[in-house]
Structures are given as structure tokens and as C-alpha cells.
Design a protein around this motif. Structure first.
Motif, PDB file in Angstrom:
ATOM      1  N   MET A   1       0.850  -1.176   0.000  1.00  0.00           N
ATOM      2  CA  MET A   1       0.000   0.000   0.000  1.00  0.00           C
ATOM      3  C   MET A   1       0.892   1.235   0.000  1.00  0.00           C
ATOM      4  N   ASN A   2       0.677   2.111  -0.962  1.00  0.00           N
ATOM      5  CA  ASN A   2       1.412   3.364  -1.029  1.00  0.00           C
ATOM      6  C   ASN A   2       0.630   4.417  -0.251  1.00  0.00           C
ATOM      7  N   PHE A   3       1.151   4.810   0.915  1.00  0.00           N
ATOM      8  CA  PHE A   3       0.431   5.715   1.802  1.00  0.00           C
ATOM      9  C   PHE A   3       0.228   7.104   1.204  1.00  0.00           C
ATOM     10  N   LEU A   4       1.020   7.474   0.230  1.00  0.00           N
ATOM     11  CA  LEU A   4       0.902   8.806  -0.339  1.00  0.00           C
ATOM     12  C   LEU A   4      -0.070   8.878  -1.499  1.00  0.00           C
ATOM     13  N   ASN A   5      -0.276   7.788  -2.195  1.00  0.00           N
ATOM     14  CA  ASN A   5      -1.091   7.817  -3.405  1.00  0.00           C
ATOM     15  C   ASN A   5      -2.453   7.158  -3.248  1.00  0.00           C
ATOM     16  N   GLU A   6      -2.659   6.379  -2.225  1.00  0.00           N
ATOM     17  CA  GLU A   6      -3.926   5.680  -2.050  1.00  0.00           C
ATOM     18  C   GLU A   6      -4.622   6.172  -0.793  1.00  0.00           C
ATOM     19  N   PRO A   7      -5.960   6.163  -0.801  1.00  0.00           N
ATOM     20  CA  PRO A   7      -6.669   6.490   0.434  1.00  0.00           C
ATOM     21  C   PRO A   7      -6.259   5.507   1.540  1.00  0.00           C
ATOM     22  N   ASN A   8      -5.941   6.023   2.676  1.00  0.00           N
ATOM     23  CA  ASN A   8      -5.415   5.182   3.751  1.00  0.00           C
ATOM     24  C   ASN A   8      -6.078   5.555   5.065  1.00  0.00           C
ATOM     25  N   VAL A   9      -6.857   4.644   5.597  1.00  0.00           N
ATOM     26  CA  VAL A   9      -7.552   4.915   6.850  1.00  0.00           C
ATOM     27  C   VAL A   9      -6.687   4.574   8.069  1.00  0.00           C
ATOM     28  N   LEU A  10      -5.588   3.878   7.852  1.00  0.00           N
ATOM     29  CA  LEU A  10      -4.729   3.519   8.982  1.00  0.00           C
ATOM     30  C   LEU A  10      -3.761   4.639   9.370  1.00  0.00           C
ATOM     31  N   ALA A  11      -3.422   5.520   8.456  1.00  0.00           N
ATOM     32  CA  ALA A  11      -2.531   6.636   8.786  1.00  0.00           C
ATOM     33  C   ALA A  11      -3.148   7.551   9.848  1.00  0.00           C
ATOM     34  N   PRO A  12      -4.445   7.895   9.759  1.00  0.00           N
ATOM     35  CA  PRO A  12      -5.036   8.691  10.835  1.00  0.00           C
ATOM     36  C   PRO A  12      -5.066   7.940  12.172  1.00  0.00           C
TER      37      PRO A  12
END
Length: 144
Positions: A1-12
Motif C-alpha cells: 500500500m502506497n500511503f501517499l497515493n492511495e486512500p489510507n484509513v490507517l494513517a489517521p
């Protein structure tokens, strides 16, 4: 998973975890000096409420730290649910970041000026974000 280019709910999720740890440091950075100044031995803090004699600015940071383990549990569960059911999209990620931002604002309000009406407004807004997000996931479940 590319955290910069894809929606990512785990980063928050990680962001709120890190913020909770910042508030933990803030809590002890204010509490320990206040206890020393008041000559309160650490063992005297063994019961809830025993540190209520500390100044408000010290107690309100500790209260906020506790608050970060109350309603945010819904946020964590909802984020994991969203991730596991592949419900992650720009809207859910935006709502997750909005919730984290509102919780940070809530912490800053409670830990500094502690104006209850303002704090409640931020808390209510964060709750509405969770409600919207949960309803989106419930609708998605019903449509599967």
C-alpha cells in the motif's frame, strides 16, 4: 500500500496514537512538577481523585489524556472495520483525518483555555464525523 497515493484509513489511526502519546508526555511534564511543588508523595496518587488538589491546568491535561481512551475507541474500531471490509475511500479517509484533527483541537482546548462550550462544540463535531462515517459503512454493508 502506497500511503501517499492511495486512500489510507490507517494513517489517521497512527496519527491519533502518536497524539495520545504526546498528551501523555504533556500530562507528566505538568503533573510531576506540580506534585513536587505540592509535596505530594507518588504513593499518595494511588487512588482516583487523590490528585484533585493539583492546579486546574495540570488536572485538565490529565483529564484530556483519559478522554483520548474513551470515544476514540469507536474511531479505532471503525477504522479497523473500514480497512477490513475494504471500505476505504477518499470520503472515509477524509472523515478519519477530520476526526483526528478535531480530537487534536479538543485536546488543545482542554489542555489550555478549557472553555467548556468550545470544547463541547469540538467534541460534538467529532461525534458527528463518527456518526456520518458509521452510517456510510452501515449503508455499504446493506448494499453488499
Amino acid at each position: 500500500m502506497n500511503f501517499l497515493n492511495e486512500p489510507n484509513v490507517l494513517a489517521p489511526v497512527l496519527a491519533l496514537i502518536l497524539w495520545s502519546l504526546v498528551v501523555w508526555v504533556w500530562m507528566y511534564a505538568t503533573r510531576i512538577p506540580a506534585m513536587l511543588k505540592a509535596k505530594i508523595p507518588p504513593q499518595d496518587a494511588r487512588f482516583p481523585g487523590s490528585l484533585d488538589v493539583l492546579p486546574d491546568n495540570v488536572r485538565q491535561v490529565a483529564d484530556n489524556y483519559n478522554h483520548l481512551f474513551e470515544q476514540p475507541t469507536i474511531f479505532y474500531a471503525l477504522a479497523v472495520y473500514t480497512y477490513l471490509t475494504a471500505g476505504v475511500g477518499p470520503l472515509t479517509c477524509g472523515l478519519a483525518w477530520a476526526y483526528v484533527g478535531l480530537r487534536v483541537i479538543h485536546s488543545l482546548v482542554q489542555g489550555t483555555v478549557n472553555i467548556v462550550n468550545l470544547r463541547f462544540l469540538v467534541f460534538a463535531a467529532s461525534t458527528l464525523v463518527l456518526i456520518a462515517w458509521a452510517l456510510i459503512e452501515a449503508c455499504a454493508l446493506l448494499n453488499r
